[in-house]
Design a protein around this motif. Structure first.
Motif, PDB file in Angstrom:
ATOM      1  N   MET A 184      44.997  69.405  56.139  1.00  0.00           N
ATOM      2  CA  MET A 184      45.416  68.823  57.438  1.00  0.00           C
ATOM      3  C   MET A 184      44.415  67.936  57.931  1.00  0.00           C
ATOM      4  O   MET A 184      43.425  68.187  58.132  1.00  0.00           O
ATOM      5  CB  MET A 184      45.658  70.207  58.373  1.00  0.00           C
ATOM      6  N   TRP A 185      44.922  66.594  58.548  1.00  0.00           N
ATOM      7  CA  TRP A 185      43.992  65.602  59.058  1.00  0.00           C
ATOM      8  C   TRP A 185      44.667  64.856  59.975  1.00  0.00           C
ATOM      9  O   TRP A 185      45.786  65.112  60.334  1.00  0.00           O
ATOM     10  CB  TRP A 185      43.852  64.721  57.745  1.00  0.00           C
ATOM     11  N   LYS A 186      43.733  64.087  60.799  1.00  0.00           N
ATOM     12  CA  LYS A 186      44.270  63.346  61.837  1.00  0.00           C
ATOM     13  C   LYS A 186      43.299  62.413  61.916  1.00  0.00           C
ATOM     14  O   LYS A 186      42.173  62.217  61.664  1.00  0.00           O
ATOM     15  CB  LYS A 186      44.388  64.113  63.284  1.00  0.00           C
ATOM     16  N   VAL A 187      43.520  61.111  62.663  1.00  0.00           N
ATOM     17  CA  VAL A 187      42.627  59.842  62.954  1.00  0.00           C
ATOM     18  C   VAL A 187      42.348  60.221  64.047  1.00  0.00           C
ATOM     19  O   VAL A 187      42.882  60.498  65.280  1.00  0.00           O
ATOM     20  CB  VAL A 187      43.896  58.629  63.029  1.00  0.00           C
TER      21      VAL A 187
ATOM     22  N   GLU B 295      39.364  62.930  60.654  1.00  0.00           N
ATOM     23  CA  GLU B 295      38.987  64.272  60.796  1.00  0.00           C
ATOM     24  C   GLU B 295      39.579  65.318  59.917  1.00  0.00           C
ATOM     25  O   GLU B 295      41.112  65.198  60.143  1.00  0.00           O
ATOM     26  CB  GLU B 295      38.831  64.674  62.373  1.00  0.00           C
ATOM     27  N   ILE B 296      39.086  65.966  59.148  1.00  0.00           N
ATOM     28  CA  ILE B 296      39.753  67.048  58.367  1.00  0.00           C
ATOM     29  C   ILE B 296      40.026  68.303  59.249  1.00  0.00           C
ATOM     30  O   ILE B 296      38.915  68.928  59.540  1.00  0.00           O
ATOM     31  CB  ILE B 296      39.352  67.307  56.929  1.00  0.00           C
ATOM     32  N   VAL B 297      41.032  68.695  59.635  1.00  0.00           N
ATOM     33  CA  VAL B 297      41.185  70.011  60.323  1.00  0.00           C
ATOM     34  C   VAL B 297      41.121  71.260  59.609  1.00  0.00           C
ATOM     35  O   VAL B 297      40.551  72.172  60.023  1.00  0.00           O
ATOM     36  CB  VAL B 297      42.568  69.931  61.277  1.00  0.00           C
ATOM     37  N   ASP B 298      41.763  71.353  58.546  1.00  0.00           N
ATOM     38  CA  ASP B 298      41.763  72.404  57.714  1.00  0.00           C
ATOM     39  C   ASP B 298      42.261  72.030  56.071  1.00  0.00           C
ATOM     40  O   ASP B 298      42.842  70.970  56.084  1.00  0.00           O
ATOM     41  CB  ASP B 298      42.713  73.603  58.228  1.00  0.00           C
ATOM     42  N   ALA B 299      42.114  72.893  55.416  1.00  0.00           N
ATOM     43  CA  ALA B 299      42.727  72.777  53.910  1.00  0.00           C
ATOM     44  C   ALA B 299      42.854  73.935  53.277  1.00  0.00           C
ATOM     45  O   ALA B 299      42.251  75.024  53.782  1.00  0.00           O
ATOM     46  CB  ALA B 299      41.426  71.993  53.106  1.00  0.00           C
TER      47      ALA B 299
END
Length: 343
Positions: free
Chosen positions: A172-175, A253-257
């Motif tokens: 899970m990621w975002k800019v 940004e990596i929110v979760d894996a």
């Protein structure tokens, strides 16, 4: 390159109304001048007619400066190659018509959330050689600021013992910084996908698939019980940290894996299953033997306490042997009546 917010106001509706009125006025001017010239008007009406035609031909250009943003979207603007700012707040804007929106990953499809659409209508696709270009995707230069989920395909990786395993990870990621995402890397989506694959390989090779003795998975020089199957949270956290370290310069940004699939590779899956079954049988047998020995010991102690029978060493050995056969056997014992003597 650092992100700078665009300071323009949300004056898109005002600009739209003004340009529409001017366009309508130009058309009306053309009609009025033509009527006057047809009635024998002077050369002034010729100039008005030419002016109206010029604006009608070029009046569409200011409409290119109208930009509409929905919540969770951003637009990176450049003017003649120079970065002028990023629009992040939703609304209806009017910007310099010469400004160009930049998003090198607009047409990149990774099979992730945000890249999949069920609406196939109104899409023009050009096939050139082995590539298919989606014009709708290519023309949409907006950058999504929402949390997206990248689910890469399964990878075959060797664990710390050299056993091939198949693993898939959802990230899970975002800019967070649009300027870095656009200008620091060539294509931030492909860059993220590549870093995910690399991080998975780097982390998986540190762990055994299952708990194994004398394996150090933490780097402290001491053996521990870490494994891919038993420490999924720890493994996922390490993968997330390594990906974040790689993509922070790309404004991501990596929110979760999370590990979504984990199994031995097909070529060794059958052998590993037999190994697990054998280990389970050995553990079961060990438990049965430990219990049987305890029961035999208890039986001998009770016989001595009650003084029901005198047993020499040979008879004790025979009794222990018979009890162990009965208690540890896979089948029901067949009784044998001995009417004689052991001697």
């Amino acid at each position: 390159m650092r992100e700078e917010l665009y300071t323009g106001k949300k004056n898109g509706m005002t600009a739209l109304l003004a340009f529409t009125i001017l366009y309508a006025a130009a058309i009306a001017l053309i009609v009025f001048s033509a009527i006057q010239l047809d009635d024998g008007g002077s050369g002034v009406y010729v100039a008005l007619l030419v002016l109206g035609c010029i604006y009608t031909a070029l009046g569409w250009f200011p409409f290119l400066g109208l930009k509409v943003l929905k919540p969770g979207e951003a637009l990176v603007l450049t003017l003649f190659g120079k970065y002028v700012g990023t629009i992040k707040e939703d609304g209806f804007y009017f910007v310099n018509p010469f400004c160009t929106a930049v998003n090198p990953a607009a047409a990149t499809k990774l099979g992730q959330s945000g890249d999949i659409s069920d609406d196939k209508k109104g899409k023009l696709t050009l096939v050139t050689g082995t590539e298919a270009v989606n014009f709708e995707a290519a023309s949409n230069k907006k950058i999504s600021l929402k949390v997206m989920t990248l689910s890469n395909s399964r990878q075959k990786v060797n664990d710390v013992l050299g056993n091939p395993v198949e693993i898939a990870v959802a990230v899970m990621w975002k800019v967070t910084d649009t300027a870095k995402a656009v200008f620091s890397v060539d294509n931030y989506k492909e860059y993220l996908s590549l870093q995910c694959d690399t991080a998975v390989r780097n982390v998986v090779k540190l762990y055994p698939y299952d708990v194994t003795e004398n394996v150090d998975t933490t780097g402290d020089g001491q053996a521990d019980d870490g494994s891919l199957r038993g420490s999924t949270e720890v493994v996922a956290r390490k993968i997330m940290d390594e990906i974040q370290e790689k993509v922070k310069d790309a404004g991501l940004e990596i929110v979760d894996a999370r590990i979504t699939y984990l199994a031995y590779a097909p070529e060794i899956a059958a052998a590993m299953l037999q190994r697990q079954q054998a280990a389970a049988v050995v553990d079961a047998r060990k438990l049965i033997v430990d219990g049987a020995v305890g029961m035999v010991e208890l039986a001998l102690e009770r016989l001595n306490e009650k003084e029901l029978v005198e047993l020499d060493e040979e008879r004790k050995a025979a009794m222990v042997s018979n009890l162990l056969v009965v208690l540890c056997g896979n089948h029901d014992a067949q009784p044998v009546v001995n009417s004689g003597s052991l001697y």
